[in-house]
Write an enzyme that holds these catalytic residues in place. Structure first.
Site, PDB file in Angstrom:
ATOM      1  N   LYS A  79       0.870  -1.188   0.000  1.00 14.04           N
ATOM      2  CA  LYS A  79       0.000   0.000   0.000  1.00 14.04           C
ATOM      3  C   LYS A  79       0.901   1.230   0.000  1.00 14.04           C
ATOM      4  O   LYS A  79       1.941   1.238   0.674  1.00 14.04           O
ATOM      5  CB  LYS A  79      -0.878  -0.044   1.257  1.00 14.04           C
ATOM      6  CG  LYS A  79      -1.899   1.091   1.364  1.00 14.04           C
ATOM      7  CD  LYS A  79      -2.781   0.901   2.606  1.00 14.04           C
ATOM      8  CE  LYS A  79      -3.850   1.979   2.710  1.00 14.04           C
ATOM      9  NZ  LYS A  79      -4.729   1.792   3.888  1.00 14.04           N
ATOM     10  N   SER A 154      -9.692   1.927   3.016  1.00 13.97           N
ATOM     11  CA  SER A 154      -8.815   2.691   2.161  1.00 13.97           C
ATOM     12  C   SER A 154      -7.792   1.848   1.385  1.00 13.97           C
ATOM     13  O   SER A 154      -7.170   2.355   0.450  1.00 13.97           O
ATOM     14  CB  SER A 154      -8.058   3.717   3.013  1.00 13.97           C
ATOM     15  OG  SER A 154      -7.233   3.070   3.956  1.00 13.97           O
ATOM     16  N   SER A 178      -9.988  -0.536   7.138  1.00 15.76           N
ATOM     17  CA  SER A 178      -9.425  -0.415   5.788  1.00 15.76           C
ATOM     18  C   SER A 178      -8.729  -1.636   5.215  1.00 15.76           C
ATOM     19  O   SER A 178      -8.355  -1.632   4.050  1.00 15.76           O
ATOM     20  CB  SER A 178      -8.451   0.750   5.741  1.00 15.76           C
ATOM     21  OG  SER A 178      -9.176   1.936   5.624  1.00 15.76           O
TER      22      SER A 178
HETATM   23  N1  GLN Z   1     -13.103   4.216   6.456  1.00 16.44           N
HETATM   24  C1  GLN Z   1     -12.523   4.656   7.684  1.00 16.44           C
HETATM   25  C2  GLN Z   1     -12.122   6.105   7.576  1.00 16.44           C
HETATM   26  O1  GLN Z   1     -12.450   6.690   6.613  1.00 16.44           O
HETATM   27  C3  GLN Z   1     -11.358   3.784   8.039  1.00 16.44           C
HETATM   28  C4  GLN Z   1     -10.162   4.089   7.254  1.00 16.44           C
HETATM   29  C5  GLN Z   1      -8.995   3.213   7.636  1.00 16.44           C
HETATM   30  O2  GLN Z   1      -9.154   2.168   8.254  1.00 16.44           O
HETATM   31  N2  GLN Z   1      -7.809   3.687   7.280  1.00 16.44           N
HETATM   32  O3  GLN Z   1     -11.526   6.656   8.429  1.00 16.44           O
END
Ligand code: GLN
Length: 487
Positions: A79, A154, A178
């Site tokens: 990532k 994400s 995410s």
């Molecule tokens: N979707 C969540 C957010 O927008 C989690 C994101 C993540 O786990 N990095 O914060």
């Protein structure tokens, strides 16, 4: 021989060791697939083809010796939140669109030491803020199961790349879901380890008390292999925990008879898509047939996890992202008139709308007049949620429920409605607030779209979670399905 990209990481590992194919062949095979398919998916921000082939050549030489490290020659994608020495590291943001990291994150370093060949860096939501990969400066990622749908976020680029078999596995990070949510939406096995199990050094910070690195793979066995290399104490991360790393592989085949599974009552209430609920219940029945006992469990404070997270995470993000000021690294505006103008315009131009929204929320909840009402209060609720989990684990070994309220949704469907987007994480955020390890594994399909089963365990129970997931994958084939356009 089965097509290379139809094989799991563990099968590829065995093939490399038996010299049925070389790491150069394998690496070139995946690079060719990226070249052929990524224009449909947008899963990659950077492809490091040249260095990958060089690393594969070195791996092949190493494989001739008797002591090649565990993952020698295995291609992998990171990532783009992990710093990679000498390679563009953007975190999905214009702010870092010119940032060449001067060192490797611990995760990158450890996996390299274990022998992996890095194919490139995966697209992601900007600074890991999002649930659909639509906040990336580099554009949305498409879901290989249906190119009109989001892959989740994400870690959406990592997930799409593995699901389309453009890499056998990828790293991800999970601050509020995410890893697990994109795993669910693309039919993968996603593992978010215990907070502190894997080093955060060199992983660009979003919300430091929640961020944790983990894996997106086809199987639990593959996750066990990667975790054996990634996990463990790191003095460079002050929240890394010095607990010995167990042998994740040898625990995989333990029988599941007598396993006590807690069914998260709150997860099956309103809001859960009917077909997903049915598939999750079928998975639970399979566990019963394997000898597990199902016990309904209630975590009364769990419904508060989304509002709690959306105070704590923005608060930490507003502080972490203050380092991007146009002075030291990252985007700098043209011709600033003075220092304040430099800060304002560099940040104004460098960050996208979701990141700005989080910084503003975070600054607000931390401000002198509102700190007690919001931040302090959220911290107290966080403790209550963690206590609920602790109480549940005095009775059961693991908790299970859905990973996501619905299968993958349409690109564009929720971008203009942040609250609806935030509610997508309703089942995943609790584990982050409590620091617990959790997984998502594929448990069936709603039409053409994969559905995930979530498994949550007590702190440092990764070996147990992997064992529980592997037991299911020995009996099912969902994890073997490949999206039509990518066979
Ligand atoms: N979707 C969540 C957010 O927008 C989690 C994101 C993540 O786990 N990095 O914060």
């Amino acid at each position: 021989m089965t097509e290379l990209h139809h094989q799991t990481l563990s099968e590829l590992r065995a093939g490399l060791r038996a010299r049925r194919f070389s790491s150069v062949e394998l690496t070139k095979h995946y690079l060719a697939r990226i070249e052929r398919f990524d224009s449909q998916l947008n899963a990659f921000i950077t492809v490091t083809a040249e260095s990958a082939v060089r690393a594969a050549e070195a791996a092949d030489r190493e494989l001739e010796t008797s002591n090649a490290p565990a993952l020698t020659g295995i291609p992998l994608v990171h990532k783009d939140i992990f710093c990679t020495d000498g390679v563009l590291t953007t975190c999905g943001s214009k702010m870092l669109s010119n940032f060449i990291a001067p060192y490797d994150a611990t995760v990158v370093e450890r996996l390299a030491r274990a022998g992996v060949v890095t194919l490139g860096k995966a697209n992601m939501d900007e600074f890991a803020m999002g649930s659909s990969n639509e906040t990336s400066f580099y554009g949305p990622v498409k879901n290989p199961w249906d190119l009109k749908k989001v892959p989740g976020g994400s870690s959406g680029g990592s997930a799409a790349a593995v699901a389309a078999r453009l890499t056998p596995a990828a790293t991800g990070t999970d601050t509020g879901g995410s890893i697990r949510q994109p795993a669910a939406l693309t039919g993968l096995t996603g593992l978010k380890p215990t907070y502190g199990r894997v080093s955060r050094y060199g992983m660009i910070a979003f919300a430091s008390s929640l961020d944790q690195a983990g894996t997106l793979t086809l199987t639990a066995e593959d996750a066990a292999l990667l975790m054996s290399a990634m996990a463990g104490f790191d003095a460079r991360d002050s929240t890394s925990v010095d607990v010995p790393v167990p042998d994740y592989l040898s625990a995989l085949d333990q029988p599941l008879s007598g396993l006590k599974i807690g069914l998260l009552k709150e997860f099956f209430e309103k809001g859960l898509d009917e077909q997903s609920a049915k598939l999750v219940r079928e998975a639970l029945s399979l566990y019963e047939r394997l000898g597990a006992k199902l016990i309904e469990v209630s975590l009364p404070n769990l419904p508060l996890s989304v509002p709690t997270y959306y105070v704590v995470a923005p608060a930490e993000c507003s502080s972490n992202l203050s380092r991007f000021d146009g002075v030291r690294f990252g985007h700098r505006c043209d011709n600033p008139s003075d220092l304040l103008d430099l800060y304002r315009r560099s940040r104004g131009e460098g960050f996208g709308p979701e990141v700005k929204r989080r910084i503003m929320t975070g600054t607000y909840v931390l401000s002198a007049g509102y700190y007690d009402a919001y931040y302090l209060r959220a911290q107290k609720v966080r403790r209550l949620i963690a206590d609920d989990f602790a109480r549940a684990f005095s009775n059961v070994d693991v908790l299970m429920g859905p990973t996501s309220p619905t299968p993958a949704f349409d690109i564009g469907a929720k971008v203009d409605d942040p609250i609806t987007m935030y509610l997508n994480d309703i089942y995943t955020i609790g584990a982050n607030l409590a620091g617990l390890p959790a997984m998502s594994i594929p448990c069936g399909f709603a039409g053409e779209l994969p559905v995930g089963l979530q498994i949550i365990g007590p702190h440092f129970s990764e070996a147990k979670l992997l064992n529980v997931a592997h037991g299911y994958q020995r009996e099912t084939q969902w994890h073997r399905r490949i999206p039509k356009g990518f066979i």
